[in-house]
Design a protein around this motif. Sequence first.
Motif, short mmCIF file in Angstrom:
data_model
loop_
_atom_site.label_atom_id
_atom_site.label_comp_id
_atom_site.label_asym_id
_atom_site.label_seq_id
_atom_site.Cartn_x
_atom_site.Cartn_y
_atom_site.Cartn_z
N PHE A 181 0.86 -1.18 0.00
CA PHE A 181 0.00 0.00 0.00
C PHE A 181 0.90 1.24 0.00
N ASN A 182 0.66 2.14 -0.93
CA ASN A 182 1.51 3.31 -1.10
C ASN A 182 0.94 4.50 -0.33
N MET A 183 1.40 4.66 0.92
CA MET A 183 0.99 5.78 1.76
C MET A 183 2.25 6.36 2.37
N PRO A 184 2.54 7.63 2.11
CA PRO A 184 3.80 8.21 2.60
C PRO A 184 4.03 8.03 4.10
N ASN A 185 2.98 8.10 4.90
CA ASN A 185 3.13 7.99 6.36
C ASN A 185 3.26 6.56 6.86
N LEU A 186 3.06 5.58 6.02
CA LEU A 186 2.99 4.19 6.49
C LEU A 186 4.26 3.76 7.21
N LYS A 187 5.42 3.99 6.60
CA LYS A 187 6.68 3.58 7.24
C LYS A 187 6.90 4.34 8.55
N LEU A 188 6.49 5.60 8.59
CA LEU A 188 6.61 6.37 9.83
C LEU A 188 5.70 5.81 10.91
N ARG A 189 4.50 5.38 10.52
CA ARG A 189 3.57 4.79 11.50
C ARG A 189 4.14 3.49 12.06
N ILE A 190 4.73 2.66 11.18
CA ILE A 190 5.34 1.41 11.62
C ILE A 190 6.48 1.72 12.59
N ALA A 191 7.35 2.67 12.21
CA ALA A 191 8.47 3.04 13.07
C ALA A 191 7.99 3.58 14.42
N GLY A 192 6.95 4.38 14.40
CA GLY A 192 6.40 4.92 15.65
C GLY A 192 5.87 3.84 16.56
N CYS A 193 5.18 2.87 15.98
CA CYS A 193 4.67 1.75 16.78
C CYS A 193 5.81 0.93 17.37
N LEU A 194 6.81 0.64 16.55
CA LEU A 194 7.97 -0.13 17.03
C LEU A 194 8.65 0.62 18.17
N HIS A 195 8.79 1.92 18.02
CA HIS A 195 9.39 2.73 19.08
C HIS A 195 8.57 2.67 20.36
N ASP A 196 7.26 2.84 20.21
CA ASP A 196 6.38 2.82 21.39
C ASP A 196 6.40 1.46 22.09
N LEU A 197 6.62 0.41 21.31
CA LEU A 197 6.67 -0.94 21.88
C LEU A 197 8.08 -1.30 22.36
N GLY A 198 9.03 -0.41 22.13
CA GLY A 198 10.40 -0.68 22.57
C GLY A 198 11.21 -1.52 21.61
N ASN A 199 10.73 -1.68 20.38
CA ASN A 199 11.43 -2.49 19.38
C ASN A 199 12.13 -1.59 18.37
N ILE A 200 13.08 -0.82 18.84
CA ILE A 200 13.68 0.17 17.94
C ILE A 200 14.75 -0.43 17.03
N GLN A 201 15.07 -1.71 17.18
CA GLN A 201 16.06 -2.33 16.30
C GLN A 201 15.51 -2.72 14.94
N GLU A 202 14.19 -2.99 14.84
CA GLU A 202 13.62 -3.49 13.58
C GLU A 202 13.72 -2.50 12.45
#
Length: 76
Positions: A55-76
């Motif tokens: 799915f081509n949405m400019p914010n999608l990768k940022l949303r994934i990164a934000g969720c990973l950060h919030d969950l403490g998974n900043i290595q992915e």
Amino acid sequence: ALDEQYEESIKIYQTLVTRNPNDGRSWYNLGECYVRTKNTKNALNVFKQADAIHFNMPNLKLRIAGCLHDLGNIQE
């Protein structure tokens, strides 16, 4: 109030993605509803699903990164 509206929207989007698993917009919107209801783990899963179907949405990768950060998974 607003949380109830998001919960209702979650049900609708879950139905939509079940009927059409290639509907990236619905996956993305479902993720947004999960973010708004503070359900970060589900948000991450559905954002990843939207990404998996390209799915081509400019914010999608940022949303994934934000969720990973919030969950403490900043290595992915």
